[in-house]
Write an enzyme that holds these catalytic residues in place. Structure first.
Site, mmCIF file in Angstrom:
data_model
loop_
_atom_site.group_PDB
_atom_site.id
_atom_site.type_symbol
_atom_site.label_atom_id
_atom_site.label_comp_id
_atom_site.label_asym_id
_atom_site.label_seq_id
_atom_site.Cartn_x
_atom_site.Cartn_y
_atom_site.Cartn_z
ATOM 1 N N ASP A 53 -8.033 -10.218 -8.391
ATOM 2 C CA ASP A 53 -7.618 -10.887 -9.131
ATOM 3 C C ASP A 53 -7.275 -9.978 -10.298
ATOM 4 O O ASP A 53 -8.613 -9.581 -11.117
ATOM 5 C CB ASP A 53 -7.787 -12.694 -10.073
ATOM 6 N N LYS A 113 2.042 2.709 -3.027
ATOM 7 C CA LYS A 113 2.405 3.500 -3.436
ATOM 8 C C LYS A 113 1.139 4.162 -3.858
ATOM 9 O O LYS A 113 0.054 5.555 -4.218
ATOM 10 C CB LYS A 113 2.681 3.143 -4.826
ATOM 11 N N ASP A 157 -6.513 -6.374 -4.374
ATOM 12 C CA ASP A 157 -4.972 -7.478 -4.620
ATOM 13 C C ASP A 157 -5.371 -9.095 -4.118
ATOM 14 O O ASP A 157 -6.588 -8.814 -3.686
ATOM 15 C CB ASP A 157 -3.618 -6.835 -3.344
ATOM 16 N N GLY A 187 0.903 -1.056 0.144
ATOM 17 C CA GLY A 187 -0.006 -0.097 0.103
ATOM 18 C C GLY A 187 1.046 1.035 0.601
ATOM 19 O O GLY A 187 0.373 2.148 -0.065
ATOM 20 N N CYS A 209 9.020 -3.522 -9.888
ATOM 21 C CA CYS A 209 11.272 -3.574 -8.930
ATOM 22 C C CYS A 209 11.776 -4.765 -9.979
ATOM 23 O O CYS A 209 12.363 -4.450 -8.941
ATOM 24 C CB CYS A 209 10.542 -3.369 -7.960
ATOM 25 N N ASP A 266 0.991 -1.671 -10.853
ATOM 26 C CA ASP A 266 2.253 -2.417 -10.086
ATOM 27 C C ASP A 266 2.724 -4.093 -9.265
ATOM 28 O O ASP A 266 2.456 -4.383 -8.551
ATOM 29 C CB ASP A 266 2.676 -1.514 -8.653
HETATM 30 C C1 SAM Z 1 5.167 -5.550 -5.532
HETATM 31 S S1 SAM Z 1 3.801 -5.979 -5.263
HETATM 32 C C2 SAM Z 1 3.021 -4.779 -4.711
HETATM 33 C C3 SAM Z 1 3.493 -3.256 -4.120
HETATM 34 C C4 SAM Z 1 2.874 -1.962 -3.832
HETATM 35 N N1 SAM Z 1 2.521 -1.608 -5.256
HETATM 36 C C5 SAM Z 1 2.975 -1.085 -2.292
HETATM 37 O O1 SAM Z 1 3.805 0.184 -3.395
HETATM 38 O O2 SAM Z 1 2.670 -1.363 -1.975
HETATM 39 C C6 SAM Z 1 2.895 -6.725 -6.451
HETATM 40 C C7 SAM Z 1 1.404 -7.152 -5.261
HETATM 41 O O3 SAM Z 1 0.680 -8.094 -6.201
HETATM 42 C C8 SAM Z 1 0.011 -8.988 -5.524
HETATM 43 N N2 SAM Z 1 -0.819 -9.959 -6.590
HETATM 44 C C9 SAM Z 1 -0.560 -10.789 -7.331
HETATM 45 N N3 SAM Z 1 -0.992 -11.815 -8.070
HETATM 46 C C10 SAM Z 1 -2.266 -10.390 -7.979
HETATM 47 C C11 SAM Z 1 -2.864 -10.611 -8.869
HETATM 48 N N4 SAM Z 1 -3.002 -11.463 -10.552
HETATM 49 N N5 SAM Z 1 -3.709 -9.611 -9.262
HETATM 50 C C12 SAM Z 1 -4.116 -8.319 -8.461
HETATM 51 N N6 SAM Z 1 -2.554 -8.539 -7.308
HETATM 52 C C13 SAM Z 1 -1.818 -9.098 -7.037
HETATM 53 C C14 SAM Z 1 0.565 -9.760 -5.029
HETATM 54 O O4 SAM Z 1 -0.462 -9.897 -3.393
HETATM 55 C C15 SAM Z 1 1.822 -7.948 -4.011
HETATM 56 O O5 SAM Z 1 1.431 -7.525 -3.412
#
Ligand code: SAM
Length: 460
Positions: A322, A277, A294, A275, A392, A339
């Site tokens: 999803d 961003k 998420d 969270g 990232c 992201d």
């Molecule tokens: C790189 S992190 C996001 C970081 C976040 N945007 C931040 O800045 O704090 C990626 C996130 O995508 C979620 N994720 C993975 N597959 C997903 C999907 N199919 N749909 C939605 N979220 C997903 C993961 O659980 C994870 O929390």
């Protein structure tokens, strides 16, 4: 430092794993007297560090989570700091430490049992990198760790190897070289990519990819940055107070997303946890309704609890979804932040174990998942709306490769990030080299903060 009583031997870091004899004797037989005696000689920090490194090596947990477990929280502040320094340091330097140790073994090709390898890494790391630890403490506790882990036969070898390492003057333990006039760093003469990858604790194959993608100098700077504590940040003037504490690169991506569509009314942060961003979007887009979703219910619940502490995030709604499945949310959005989950090769200063788990096939697997998330999210983008895709990762497969495939399928166009950054004053400083082909590409050690990729797409 307080001595650890034998009772803690039974209490693993995650509440399950134990340092005691890993094999041969049935658990019902209880610990041997020699194991009990060895455990009693090990300080809590080294015992906790050993257990965490063992769990990380067995793929049973992430260092960050394990270092915030109840067991570690229960240590004194000094022991907690030492545990963190040992775990993060060993994970960062493991490849270089193993190479040094190998050179001191009678049979360098011999395969060491994992607990023995960890005890050696812990000892070698303290001898080579921690100035304030007495050599005898580093050495004797590694020997006891070996014994406590049920590897008494290896104690002589561990003792001998660490003694050889400790006996060398410091200058022989560190690399000598000449000053590089441009960077001011001391660099060894005629160093091959393989040599600096090993010296800086990185897998050679990964560094060779970075040299091919970004050049030798940048690859060296990335490796060096990965070996340091993550920078505290300083790229943005607005910080402190109710601004979230976050990495500069991550903040930059969120700032670009907010600047991409300042008049946005409906915003979807489709991979939102944890969270950071989302908070920047909420802070910048004062009149927008923001949906943070998420796929992980647990991570989203933690995100919601975190965001509820910020008054300006009250307009954020939360939903488990999803992002690859367009039906999982309703309506259209004029701004979407995508992201995506990724290999995280741009974040190895804070997540040092990534380098030990990665395999080259991973990038293709990640790219498939990222393509389906981006394709799903784009189905919810309103006409004229903008989507920011970010990772990232430093790997082209997860960045340009995914975007090229999706843009190639039609329906969206790219909007250069530098235009948005300049027009909306996202940054006033010099970030010219962080923009490549209209996309943001920051590199650890080169631009400050973690390595991020971000591109803006617009629904035609
Ligand atoms: C790189 S992190 C996001 C970081 C976040 N945007 C931040 O800045 O704090 C990626 C996130 O995508 C979620 N994720 C993975 N597959 C997903 C999907 N199919 N749909 C939605 N979220 C997903 C993961 O659980 C994870 O929390």
């Amino acid at each position: 430092m307080k001595k650890q009583g034998a009772g803690l031997r039974d209490q693993g870091v995650d509440g399950t794993a134990k340092v005691g004899p890993a094999r041969k004797r049935p658990v019902s037989a209880g610990p041997t007297a020699s194991v009990e005696a060895a455990v009693a000689k090990i300080t809590p920090a080294r015992l906790a560090a050993f257990e965490i490194l063992k769990l990380v090596g067995e793929n049973k947990g992430h260092s960050d989570e394990l270092l915030h477990s109840a067991r570690v929280d229960g240590l004194s502040p000094e022991d907690r700091n030492l545990t963190t320094a040992l775990v993060m340091g060993v994970l960062r330097w493991q490849i270089a430490l193993d190479a040094r140790v190998r050179g001191l073994l009678q049979r360098p090709e011999q395969r060491l049992a994992e607990p023995v390898a960890i005890a050696l890494r812990l000892g070698a790391f303290q001898l080579l990198h921690l100035d304030k630890i007495p050599a005898h403490a580093a050495l004797s506790e590694s020997v006891e760790l070996c014994r406590a882990a049920g590897e008494p036969h290896a104690t002589g070898m561990v003792n001998a190897v660490l003694r050889k390492l400790a006996a060398k003057p410091t200058s022989q333990n560190r690399d000598v070289g000449h000053p590089d006039l441009r960077s001011g760093r001391t660099v060894p003469l005629h160093e091959s990519v393989a040599a600096f990858a090993e010296r800086l604790g990185h897998p050679r194959w990964l560094v060779e990819r970075w040299v091919a993608a970004y050049g030798r100098e940048a690859a060296l700077m990335i490796c060096e940055a990965d070996q340091r504590e993550p920078a505290k940040g300083g790229m943005f003037v607005e910080r402190g107070g109710d601004w979230p504490v976050m990495d500069d690169g991550s903040r930059l991506v969120a700032e670009i997303a907010a600047a991409a569509m300042p008049e946005a009314k409906r915003v979807w942060d489709c991979c939102a946890a944890p969270g950071g961003k989302t908070l920047i979007l909420a802070k910048r887009l004062g009149s927008a309704e923001i949906v943070a979703s998420d796929v992980s219910a647990k991570r989203l619940a933690q995100t919601e609890a975190r965001l509820r502490r910020y008054a300006y995030a009250e307009r954020v709604g939360f939903s488990v979804a999803d992002a690859a499945d367009a039906k999982s949310v309703t309506g259209e959005f004029d701004l979407i932040l995508c992201d995506v989950p990724c290999s995280g090769t741009g974040t190895m200063a804070g997540n040092p174990e990534i380098r030990h788990r990665l395999k080259v096939e991973e990038f293709v697997r990640q790219a498939e998942r990222q393509r389906s998330i981006l394709t799903g999210a784009l189905k919810r983008l309103a006409p004229g709306g903008r989507l920011v895709y970010s990772t990232c990762s430093l790997e082209a497969e997860e960045c340009e490769g995914v975007v090229d495939a999706v843009v190639g399928a039609g329906g969206v166009v790219r909007v250069p990030v530098d235009g948005v950054m300049v027009e909306r004053g996202v940054l006033s400083g010099e970030m010219g080299s962080a923009v490549r082909d209209g996309a943001l590409r920051t590199l650890p050690g080169v631009h400050g903060g973690d390595g991020f990729y971000a591109v803006i797409l617009e629904r035609a």
